[in-house]
Design a protein around this motif. Structure first.
Motif, PDB file in Angstrom:
ATOM      1  N   ALA A  64       0.826  -1.201  -0.116  1.00  0.00           N
ATOM      2  CA  ALA A  64      -0.004   0.091   0.059  1.00  0.00           C
ATOM      3  C   ALA A  64       0.953   1.551   0.178  1.00  0.00           C
ATOM      4  CB  ALA A  64      -1.003  -0.090   1.250  1.00  0.00           C
ATOM      5  N   GLU A  65       1.886   1.175   0.803  1.00  0.00           N
ATOM      6  CA  GLU A  65       2.951   2.439   0.732  1.00  0.00           C
ATOM      7  C   GLU A  65       3.483   2.563  -0.626  1.00  0.00           C
ATOM      8  OE1 GLU A  65       7.063   4.017   3.048  1.00  0.00           O
ATOM      9  OE2 GLU A  65       6.053   2.005   3.825  1.00  0.00           O
ATOM     10  N   ILE A  66       3.801   1.833  -1.278  1.00  0.00           N
ATOM     11  CA  ILE A  66       4.541   1.989  -2.805  1.00  0.00           C
ATOM     12  C   ILE A  66       3.626   2.178  -3.588  1.00  0.00           C
ATOM     13  CG2 ILE A  66       4.493  -0.327  -3.283  1.00  0.00           C
ATOM     14  CD1 ILE A  66       7.649   0.012  -4.253  1.00  0.00           C
ATOM     15  N   ALA A  67       2.283   1.689  -3.626  1.00  0.00           N
ATOM     16  CA  ALA A  67       1.525   2.149  -4.434  1.00  0.00           C
ATOM     17  C   ALA A  67       1.029   3.414  -4.448  1.00  0.00           C
ATOM     18  CB  ALA A  67       0.092   1.254  -4.346  1.00  0.00           C
ATOM     19  N   GLY A  68       0.742   3.855  -3.034  1.00  0.00           N
ATOM     20  CA  GLY A  68       0.556   5.227  -2.590  1.00  0.00           C
ATOM     21  C   GLY A  68       1.787   6.264  -3.271  1.00  0.00           C
ATOM     22  N   GLN A  69       3.116   5.858  -3.244  1.00  0.00           N
ATOM     23  CA  GLN A  69       4.139   6.635  -3.789  1.00  0.00           C
ATOM     24  C   GLN A  69       3.810   6.866  -5.347  1.00  0.00           C
ATOM     25  OE1 GLN A  69       7.583   4.690  -2.819  1.00  0.00           O
ATOM     26  NE2 GLN A  69       7.312   4.748  -0.766  1.00  0.00           N
ATOM     27  N   LEU A  70       3.502   5.650  -6.063  1.00  0.00           N
ATOM     28  CA  LEU A  70       3.024   5.868  -7.427  1.00  0.00           C
ATOM     29  C   LEU A  70       2.052   6.894  -7.890  1.00  0.00           C
ATOM     30  CD1 LEU A  70       3.434   5.044 -10.309  1.00  0.00           C
ATOM     31  CD2 LEU A  70       2.029   3.060  -9.959  1.00  0.00           C
ATOM     32  N   LEU A  71       0.986   6.735  -6.896  1.00  0.00           N
ATOM     33  CA  LEU A  71      -0.181   7.681  -7.298  1.00  0.00           C
ATOM     34  C   LEU A  71       0.266   9.122  -7.027  1.00  0.00           C
ATOM     35  CD1 LEU A  71      -3.303   5.663  -5.626  1.00  0.00           C
ATOM     36  CD2 LEU A  71      -2.665   5.780  -8.002  1.00  0.00           C
ATOM     37  N   GLU A  72       0.980   9.418  -5.966  1.00  0.00           N
ATOM     38  CA  GLU A  72       1.364  10.643  -5.681  1.00  0.00           C
ATOM     39  C   GLU A  72       2.415  11.284  -6.647  1.00  0.00           C
ATOM     40  OE1 GLU A  72       3.958  13.115  -2.060  1.00  0.00           O
ATOM     41  OE2 GLU A  72       3.524  10.957  -1.811  1.00  0.00           O
ATOM     42  N   LEU A  73       3.181  10.568  -7.391  1.00  0.00           N
ATOM     43  CA  LEU A  73       4.156  10.883  -8.435  1.00  0.00           C
ATOM     44  C   LEU A  73       3.270  11.163  -9.511  1.00  0.00           C
ATOM     45  CD1 LEU A  73       7.045  11.114  -9.206  1.00  0.00           C
ATOM     46  CD2 LEU A  73       6.782   8.948 -10.096  1.00  0.00           C
ATOM     47  N   MET A  74       2.071  10.376  -9.793  1.00  0.00           N
ATOM     48  CA  MET A  74       1.287  10.435 -10.969  1.00  0.00           C
ATOM     49  C   MET A  74       0.312  11.719 -10.913  1.00  0.00           C
ATOM     50  SD  MET A  74       0.342   6.613 -12.071  1.00  0.00           S
ATOM     51  CE  MET A  74      -0.415   7.076 -13.471  1.00  0.00           C
ATOM     52  N   GLY A  75       0.528  12.392  -9.427  1.00  0.00           N
ATOM     53  CA  GLY A  75      -0.763  13.404  -9.373  1.00  0.00           C
ATOM     54  C   GLY A  75      -1.933  13.095  -9.171  1.00  0.00           C
ATOM     55  N   ILE A  76      -2.380  11.733  -8.903  1.00  0.00           N
ATOM     56  CA  ILE A  76      -3.734  11.290  -8.605  1.00  0.00           C
ATOM     57  C   ILE A  76      -4.067  11.386  -7.252  1.00  0.00           C
ATOM     58  CG2 ILE A  76      -5.128   9.080  -8.742  1.00  0.00           C
ATOM     59  CD1 ILE A  76      -3.309   8.336 -11.158  1.00  0.00           C
ATOM     60  N   VAL A 201       7.640   9.468 -13.987  1.00  0.00           N
ATOM     61  CA  VAL A 201       6.775   8.114 -13.703  1.00  0.00           C
ATOM     62  C   VAL A 201       7.727   7.028 -14.248  1.00  0.00           C
ATOM     63  CG1 VAL A 201       4.635   6.651 -13.905  1.00  0.00           C
ATOM     64  CG2 VAL A 201       4.611   9.323 -13.218  1.00  0.00           C
ATOM     65  N   GLY A 202       7.954   7.108 -15.711  1.00  0.00           N
ATOM     66  CA  GLY A 202       8.450   5.988 -16.293  1.00  0.00           C
ATOM     67  C   GLY A 202       9.881   5.657 -15.758  1.00  0.00           C
ATOM     68  N   SER A 203      10.729   6.661 -15.280  1.00  0.00           N
ATOM     69  CA  SER A 203      11.851   6.489 -14.748  1.00  0.00           C
ATOM     70  C   SER A 203      11.689   5.914 -13.219  1.00  0.00           C
ATOM     71  CB  SER A 203      12.510   7.939 -14.697  1.00  0.00           C
ATOM     72  OG  SER A 203      13.809   8.009 -13.778  1.00  0.00           O
ATOM     73  N   TRP A 204      10.863   6.238 -12.416  1.00  0.00           N
ATOM     74  CA  TRP A 204      10.460   5.839 -11.349  1.00  0.00           C
ATOM     75  C   TRP A 204       9.950   4.097 -11.548  1.00  0.00           C
ATOM     76  CZ3 TRP A 204       6.428   3.261  -8.624  1.00  0.00           C
ATOM     77  CH2 TRP A 204       6.305   3.178  -7.319  1.00  0.00           C
ATOM     78  N   LEU A 205       9.447   3.857 -12.286  1.00  0.00           N
ATOM     79  CA  LEU A 205       9.050   2.365 -12.743  1.00  0.00           C
ATOM     80  C   LEU A 205      10.347   1.638 -13.019  1.00  0.00           C
ATOM     81  CD1 LEU A 205       5.582   2.928 -14.485  1.00  0.00           C
ATOM     82  CD2 LEU A 205       5.773   2.039 -12.263  1.00  0.00           C
ATOM     83  N   ALA A 206      10.959   2.439 -14.137  1.00  0.00           N
ATOM     84  CA  ALA A 206      12.279   1.577 -14.546  1.00  0.00           C
ATOM     85  C   ALA A 206      13.048   1.063 -13.543  1.00  0.00           C
ATOM     86  CB  ALA A 206      12.882   2.549 -15.426  1.00  0.00           C
ATOM     87  N   GLU A 207      13.348   2.112 -12.415  1.00  0.00           N
ATOM     88  CA  GLU A 207      14.201   1.898 -11.500  1.00  0.00           C
ATOM     89  C   GLU A 207      13.791   0.870 -10.498  1.00  0.00           C
ATOM     90  OE1 GLU A 207      14.501   5.289  -8.980  1.00  0.00           O
ATOM     91  OE2 GLU A 207      15.326   6.843 -10.473  1.00  0.00           O
ATOM     92  N   ARG A 208      12.411   0.711 -10.571  1.00  0.00           N
ATOM     93  CA  ARG A 208      12.117  -0.475  -9.407  1.00  0.00           C
ATOM     94  C   ARG A 208      11.947  -1.885 -10.183  1.00  0.00           C
ATOM     95  NH1 ARG A 208      11.439   3.687  -7.965  1.00  0.00           N
ATOM     96  NH2 ARG A 208      11.335   4.100  -5.504  1.00  0.00           N
ATOM     97  N   LEU A 209      12.036  -1.591 -11.410  1.00  0.00           N
ATOM     98  CA  LEU A 209      12.097  -3.040 -12.427  1.00  0.00           C
ATOM     99  C   LEU A 209      13.490  -3.466 -12.301  1.00  0.00           C
ATOM    100  CD1 LEU A 209       9.595  -2.298 -15.418  1.00  0.00           C
ATOM    101  CD2 LEU A 209       9.262  -4.089 -13.787  1.00  0.00           C
ATOM    102  N   LEU A 210      14.315  -2.633 -12.462  1.00  0.00           N
ATOM    103  CA  LEU A 210      15.666  -3.025 -12.666  1.00  0.00           C
ATOM    104  C   LEU A 210      16.474  -3.285 -11.205  1.00  0.00           C
ATOM    105  CD1 LEU A 210      16.715  -0.375 -15.318  1.00  0.00           C
ATOM    106  CD2 LEU A 210      16.355  -2.916 -15.629  1.00  0.00           C
ATOM    107  N   ASP A 211      15.783  -2.794  -9.949  1.00  0.00           N
ATOM    108  CA  ASP A 211      16.223  -3.259  -8.731  1.00  0.00           C
ATOM    109  C   ASP A 211      16.094  -4.793  -8.334  1.00  0.00           C
ATOM    110  OD1 ASP A 211      17.460  -2.923  -6.072  1.00  0.00           O
ATOM    111  OD2 ASP A 211      15.867  -1.779  -5.276  1.00  0.00           O
ATOM    112  N   VAL A 212      16.604  -5.796  -8.896  1.00  0.00           N
ATOM    113  CA  VAL A 212      16.045  -6.910  -8.495  1.00  0.00           C
ATOM    114  C   VAL A 212      16.504  -7.581  -7.275  1.00  0.00           C
ATOM    115  CG1 VAL A 212      15.724  -7.621 -10.846  1.00  0.00           C
ATOM    116  CG2 VAL A 212      17.973  -7.969  -9.683  1.00  0.00           C
TER     117      VAL A 212
END
Length: 270
Positions: A64-76, A201-212
C-alpha cells in the motif's frame, strides 16, 4: 447528473514484483473519468518475502505504501489505496479493510470489475462477507495454469484455499494463466532506454524493475506478467480485450502493443 456507473478494483501484491506497479500505472493512465478506481493490496508468500528481505507480516502494508508513492508521483488524489490481508488463507484474519471496502463500494455502482494480479485472498474474504458479491462483481485474475486454476503457479499456490472459494462462488471470471502472462516480456534495454526516458513516472517504474532482489539474476528481458490485466480495464486503444466470462485467456495478449501503448501514455504525463 449521475455519478460514475462503474467501479474498478485493482488488487495486487504490490510489495512483491514491480510488474504490478507497471500494470497499475498503465491502467490508471488509460482509465476514463466515468470509472471510479480503488486499489487494494494482498500479501506475498511469506517465504518469498523473507528471501527478498521483507517483513513477511507486513507485505500488504508495504504494498500500500509503494502504490501510494506511485499515485502521488502521478498526481492522482482521488484513488483510495486500502490495505488487505497480511497473510494468505480463509480465516478471520483475512477479513481486512480491503475486503470490507470491496463489499461496501460495490453496492454503490451498477458494475464492479476486479482486476487481480496476486493471490485471491481479499476477493475470497469479500465473498465470505457478502456472498451476493458474486452477482454484483466480475473478476479478471492472473493465476493458475492452462490445465489447473488452483495450483501450479505462484498466485494460485500462495493461496489455493482462496482460489478454490472464489471458483466455487460462481463469480464471473476471466483467468489469465501462467502460459499467457509469461509471454508478456520486454527487453531490459527497452526498460532502460524507453521506459526510463518517457517521463518521471516511467523513470520511477524503471528503477523498480531493474532493482532485482539478490536471488534474481538480471538477464536480457523482464516479464511484465501483471500487464496482461491492462486490456481488461476500461480504456481506449486497439490493445483492449472484451471479457468473455468463464474463459481462460491464451494467445490473445498483444505484449508489443501494450508496451507501445504504455510508453505513449507515459510520455503525456511528464
Amino acid at each position: 447528473m449521475a455519478g460514475p456507473a462503474e467501479l474498478l478494483v485493482v488488487d495486487n501484491d504490490f510489495g512483491g514484483d514491480p510488474d504490478g506497479l507497471v500494470a497499475l500505472a498503465h491502467i490508471l493512465l488509460r482509465c476514463s473519468p466515468d470509472v471510479t478506481v480503488m486499489v487494494t493490496t494482498s500479501p506475498l508468500d511469506p517465504g518469498l518475502a523473507e528471501a527478498a528481505g521483507a517483513d513477511p507480516l507486513t507485505t500488504a502494508s508495504q504494498g500500500a505504501e509503494i502504490a501510494g508513492q506511485l499515485l502521488e508521483l502521478m498526481g492522482i488524489k482521488d484513488v483510495r489505496v486500502i490495505v488487505g490481508a497480511e497473510a494468505p488463507g480463509t480465516g478471520g484474519d483475512q477479513v481486512s479493510a480491503a475486503a470490507r471496502a470491496i463489499v461496501e463500494m460495490s453496492g454503490r455502482f451498477e458494475r464492479t470489475t476486479i482486476l487481480c494480479g496476486g493471490p485471491l485472498t481479499n476477493v475470497a474474504a469479500a465473498l465470505r462477507l457478502d456472498p451476493a458479491l458474486s452477482e454484483k462483481a466480475a473478476l479478471v485474475w492472473v493465476g493458475g495454469t492452462l490445465a489447473d486454476a488452483e495450483r501450479g503457479e505462484y498466485n494460485s499456490d500462495t493461496d489455493a484455499a482462496s482460489a478454490a472459494e472464489v471458483a466455487a462462488s460462481g463469480m464471473p471470471l476471466v483467468r489469465v494463466p501462467y502460459e499467457e502472462y509469461t509471454q508478456m516480456t520486454v527487453a531490459v534495454d527497452a526498460v532502460k532506454n524507453e521506459l526510463a526516458a518517457a517521463s518521471r513516472v516511467g523513470s520511477w517504474l524503471a528503477e523498480r524493475l531493474l532493482d532485482v532482489p539478490p536471488f534474481v539474476q538480471l538477464g536480457s528481458t523482464l516479464t511484465l506478467g501483471d500487464s496482461v490485466l491492462v486490456p481488461f480495464g476500461p480504456g481506449p486503444g486497439p490493445t483492449g480485450i472484451a471479457a468473455e466470462w468463464g474463459t481462460v485467456i491464451h494467445r490473445q495478449v498483444d505484449s508489443a502493443g501494450l508496451w507501445r501503448d504504455l510508453i505513449r501514455h507515459l510520455v503525456g504525463v511528464r
